[in-house]
Design a protein around this motif. Structure first.
Motif, PDB file in Angstrom:
ATOM      1  N   UNK A 197       0.912  -1.137  -0.004  1.00  0.00           N
ATOM      2  CA  UNK A 197       0.269  -0.446   0.049  1.00  0.00           C
ATOM      3  C   UNK A 197       0.719   1.177   0.094  1.00  0.00           C
ATOM      4  N   UNK A 198       2.177   1.456   0.394  1.00  0.00           N
ATOM      5  CA  UNK A 198       2.709   2.209   0.109  1.00  0.00           C
ATOM      6  C   UNK A 198       3.466   1.905  -1.535  1.00  0.00           C
ATOM      7  N   UNK A 199       3.297   1.420  -1.892  1.00  0.00           N
ATOM      8  CA  UNK A 199       3.779   1.224  -3.349  1.00  0.00           C
ATOM      9  C   UNK A 199       5.446   1.222  -3.301  1.00  0.00           C
ATOM     10  N   UNK A 200       5.957   0.689  -2.030  1.00  0.00           N
ATOM     11  CA  UNK A 200       7.550  -0.302  -2.238  1.00  0.00           C
ATOM     12  C   UNK A 200       6.974  -1.639  -2.902  1.00  0.00           C
ATOM     13  N   UNK A 201       7.566  -1.595  -4.311  1.00  0.00           N
ATOM     14  CA  UNK A 201       7.524  -2.841  -5.038  1.00  0.00           C
ATOM     15  C   UNK A 201       9.080  -3.484  -4.823  1.00  0.00           C
ATOM     16  N   UNK A 202       8.683  -4.595  -5.682  1.00  0.00           N
ATOM     17  CA  UNK A 202      10.114  -5.043  -5.336  1.00  0.00           C
ATOM     18  C   UNK A 202      10.347  -6.088  -6.962  1.00  0.00           C
ATOM     19  N   UNK A 203      11.143  -6.002  -6.873  1.00  0.00           N
ATOM     20  CA  UNK A 203      11.442  -5.767  -8.586  1.00  0.00           C
ATOM     21  C   UNK A 203      11.294  -5.058  -9.561  1.00  0.00           C
ATOM     22  N   UNK A 204      11.096  -4.834 -10.602  1.00  0.00           N
ATOM     23  CA  UNK A 204      10.681  -3.962 -11.639  1.00  0.00           C
ATOM     24  C   UNK A 204       9.152  -3.713 -12.426  1.00  0.00           C
ATOM     25  N   UNK A 205       8.431  -4.598 -11.761  1.00  0.00           N
ATOM     26  CA  UNK A 205       7.065  -4.710 -11.957  1.00  0.00           C
ATOM     27  C   UNK A 205       6.245  -3.585 -11.714  1.00  0.00           C
ATOM     28  N   UNK A 206       5.366  -3.595 -12.531  1.00  0.00           N
ATOM     29  CA  UNK A 206       3.502  -2.380 -11.729  1.00  0.00           C
ATOM     30  C   UNK A 206       2.782  -3.519 -11.291  1.00  0.00           C
ATOM     31  N   UNK A 207       2.204  -3.227 -10.492  1.00  0.00           N
ATOM     32  CA  UNK A 207       0.981  -4.132 -10.026  1.00  0.00           C
ATOM     33  C   UNK A 207       0.202  -4.007 -12.044  1.00  0.00           C
ATOM     34  N   UNK A 208      -1.091  -5.027 -11.534  1.00  0.00           N
ATOM     35  CA  UNK A 208      -1.428  -5.463 -13.387  1.00  0.00           C
ATOM     36  C   UNK A 208      -3.316  -4.737 -12.808  1.00  0.00           C
ATOM     37  N   UNK A 209      -3.942  -4.999 -11.187  1.00  0.00           N
ATOM     38  CA  UNK A 209      -5.032  -4.023 -10.862  1.00  0.00           C
ATOM     39  C   UNK A 209      -4.922  -4.111  -9.996  1.00  0.00           C
ATOM     40  N   UNK A 225     -12.983   4.859   3.821  1.00  0.00           N
ATOM     41  CA  UNK A 225     -13.295   2.871   4.541  1.00  0.00           C
ATOM     42  C   UNK A 225     -13.804   2.483   3.771  1.00  0.00           C
ATOM     43  N   UNK A 226     -13.676   2.776   2.120  1.00  0.00           N
ATOM     44  CA  UNK A 226     -13.506   1.506   1.306  1.00  0.00           C
ATOM     45  C   UNK A 226     -12.757   0.743   0.978  1.00  0.00           C
ATOM     46  N   UNK A 227     -13.139  -0.390   0.452  1.00  0.00           N
ATOM     47  CA  UNK A 227     -12.355  -1.641   0.860  1.00  0.00           C
ATOM     48  C   UNK A 227     -11.269  -1.763  -0.479  1.00  0.00           C
ATOM     49  N   UNK A 228      -9.754  -1.457   0.130  1.00  0.00           N
ATOM     50  CA  UNK A 228      -8.465  -1.630  -0.904  1.00  0.00           C
ATOM     51  C   UNK A 228      -8.474  -3.325  -1.730  1.00  0.00           C
ATOM     52  N   UNK A 229      -8.244  -3.126  -2.975  1.00  0.00           N
ATOM     53  CA  UNK A 229      -7.584  -4.992  -3.463  1.00  0.00           C
ATOM     54  C   UNK A 229      -6.381  -4.286  -4.398  1.00  0.00           C
ATOM     55  N   UNK A 230      -5.418  -5.567  -4.522  1.00  0.00           N
ATOM     56  CA  UNK A 230      -4.384  -5.363  -5.582  1.00  0.00           C
ATOM     57  C   UNK A 230      -4.407  -6.946  -6.363  1.00  0.00           C
ATOM     58  N   UNK A 231      -4.838  -6.787  -7.613  1.00  0.00           N
ATOM     59  CA  UNK A 231      -4.499  -7.442  -8.224  1.00  0.00           C
ATOM     60  C   UNK A 231      -3.124  -8.216  -9.021  1.00  0.00           C
ATOM     61  N   UNK A 232      -2.834  -9.921  -8.896  1.00  0.00           N
ATOM     62  CA  UNK A 232      -1.142  -9.964  -8.943  1.00  0.00           C
ATOM     63  C   UNK A 232      -0.377  -9.780  -7.735  1.00  0.00           C
ATOM     64  N   UNK A 233      -0.649  -9.677  -6.232  1.00  0.00           N
ATOM     65  CA  UNK A 233       0.762  -9.155  -6.073  1.00  0.00           C
ATOM     66  C   UNK A 233       1.367 -10.256  -6.021  1.00  0.00           C
ATOM     67  N   UNK A 234       1.563 -10.978  -6.108  1.00  0.00           N
ATOM     68  CA  UNK A 234       2.725 -11.943  -6.200  1.00  0.00           C
ATOM     69  C   UNK A 234       3.627 -11.170  -7.095  1.00  0.00           C
ATOM     70  N   UNK A 235       3.482 -10.238  -8.840  1.00  0.00           N
ATOM     71  CA  UNK A 235       3.642 -10.154  -9.527  1.00  0.00           C
ATOM     72  C   UNK A 235       5.373  -9.169  -8.814  1.00  0.00           C
ATOM     73  N   UNK A 236       4.796  -7.976  -7.724  1.00  0.00           N
ATOM     74  CA  UNK A 236       5.517  -7.225  -6.947  1.00  0.00           C
ATOM     75  C   UNK A 236       5.823  -6.830  -5.970  1.00  0.00           C
ATOM     76  N   UNK A 237       5.554  -8.270  -5.211  1.00  0.00           N
ATOM     77  CA  UNK A 237       6.055  -8.745  -3.622  1.00  0.00           C
ATOM     78  C   UNK A 237       6.293 -10.442  -3.669  1.00  0.00           C
ATOM     79  N   UNK A 238       7.560 -10.442  -2.858  1.00  0.00           N
ATOM     80  CA  UNK A 238       8.678 -11.426  -2.816  1.00  0.00           C
ATOM     81  C   UNK A 238       7.946 -12.203  -1.965  1.00  0.00           C
ATOM     82  N   UNK A 239       7.438 -11.204  -1.020  1.00  0.00           N
ATOM     83  CA  UNK A 239       6.691 -12.419   0.184  1.00  0.00           C
ATOM     84  C   UNK A 239       5.520 -12.669  -0.291  1.00  0.00           C
TER      85      UNK A 239
END
Length: 279
Positions: A44-56, A65-79
């Motif tokens: 959520x702080x946009x501290x991404x691993x590698x050189x990829x960007x989030x897909x969605x 108070x609204x829900x947050x989500x990000x798709x394909x987090x594996x693409x930008x976070x090693x954990x």
């Protein structure tokens, strides 16, 4: 997690086939859960691993108070990658799908803000939906979702709820994930004659709930003061291939656009489990 015997695995599979969902024992220990909570902070702080960007990304800034989500987090976070490709998780999914191989379809990091007890609001809800509404570019409905709890999760902080047996009702008229008015979504689904029973999936931190791609599910308000965090892995069985559907091919896939019949078996759909590794 203690090994599951062959006899218990069969019982788990039978429960899943009858009800459309199943809750695992604790799969991830406290250290692993804490690492995933830190991964959430980095995402959520946009501290991404590698050189990829989030897909969605779905990160509305106009309403905290609204829900947050990000798709394909594996693409930008090693954990997250390590978690959704973990063999211990993939093997559980393989048992439920009755397959010898499991790949990651995609994943989601989901953040449901806490509102406290004094405010009634629907904006943090997830509308009733079936995952396969969004996945019709696959040649099978035998997909399973693994929802990993990163804190104790119950009705007070907006746990997921499923409709047991709804995976047997076929594909319904709804794409209600972002529709926070749950009763309106239920009406859209035209399920008045169905045996509708809302089952809350109450989990300890590190437990995982699994559900079929046709199982109706959603969630309500998080009344706690803390966000409800989860990592959600969607899995496909061996042999899953691309199928073109007019006006429904709306999932944003990693990698080159596939052609009719192409298998989802490349690096953009990483392997989570293979029975051949046990031989």
């Amino acid at each position: 997690m203690k090994p599951i015997t062959a006899e218990q695995a069969k019982l788990d599979q039978q429960f899943y086939e009858e009800n459309g969902y199943w809750i695992s024992p604790v799969v991830f220990d406290a250290e692993e859960v804490e690492a995933l909570r830190k991964a959430h902070d980095r995402i959520w702080n946009q501290d991404f691993d590698g050189d990829a960007f989030p897909l969605t990304e779905w990160f509305p800034s106009d309403n905290p108070t609204r829900l947050r989500k990000i798709d394909n987090a594996w693409w930008i976070n090693d954990e997250v990658y390590k978690t959704v490709t973990a063999r211990k998780l993939g093997k559980l999914a393989a048992n439920l799908m009755n397959t010898d191989e499991v790949r990651v379809w995609y994943d989601q990091a989901i953040y449901k803000p806490g509102t406290g007890k004094g405010q009634e609001t629907s904006v943090g809800n997830v509308g009733w939906h079936q995952d396969y509404v969004y996945w019709q570019c696959t040649n099978t409905t035998n997909l399973v979702t693994a929802w990993i709890a990163l804190q104790d999760t119950d009705l007070t902080n907006g746990c997921m709820q499923v409709i047991p047996g709804s995976h047997k009702w076929g594909l319904l008229n709804s794409d209600g994930f972002f529709n926070t008015e749950l009763e309106a979504v239920k009406k859209q689904m035209e399920v008045d004659e169905k045996p509708w029973r809302e089952e809350p999936l109450i989990l300890k931190a590190g437990q995982v709930s699994f559900h079929h791609s046709y199982t109706i599910h959603g969630s309500r308000q998080n009344y706690s003061n803390d966000p409800r965090l989860s990592i959600v892995a969607h899995y496909i069985p061996q042999g899953t291939a691309y199928k073109k559907i007019q006006n429904v091919d709306n999932i944003r896939l990693l990698g080159p656009r596939p052609k009719e019949g192409d298998l989802y078996d490349n690096q953009y759909f990483p392997l989570a489990y293979s029975a051949s590794e046990e031989k």
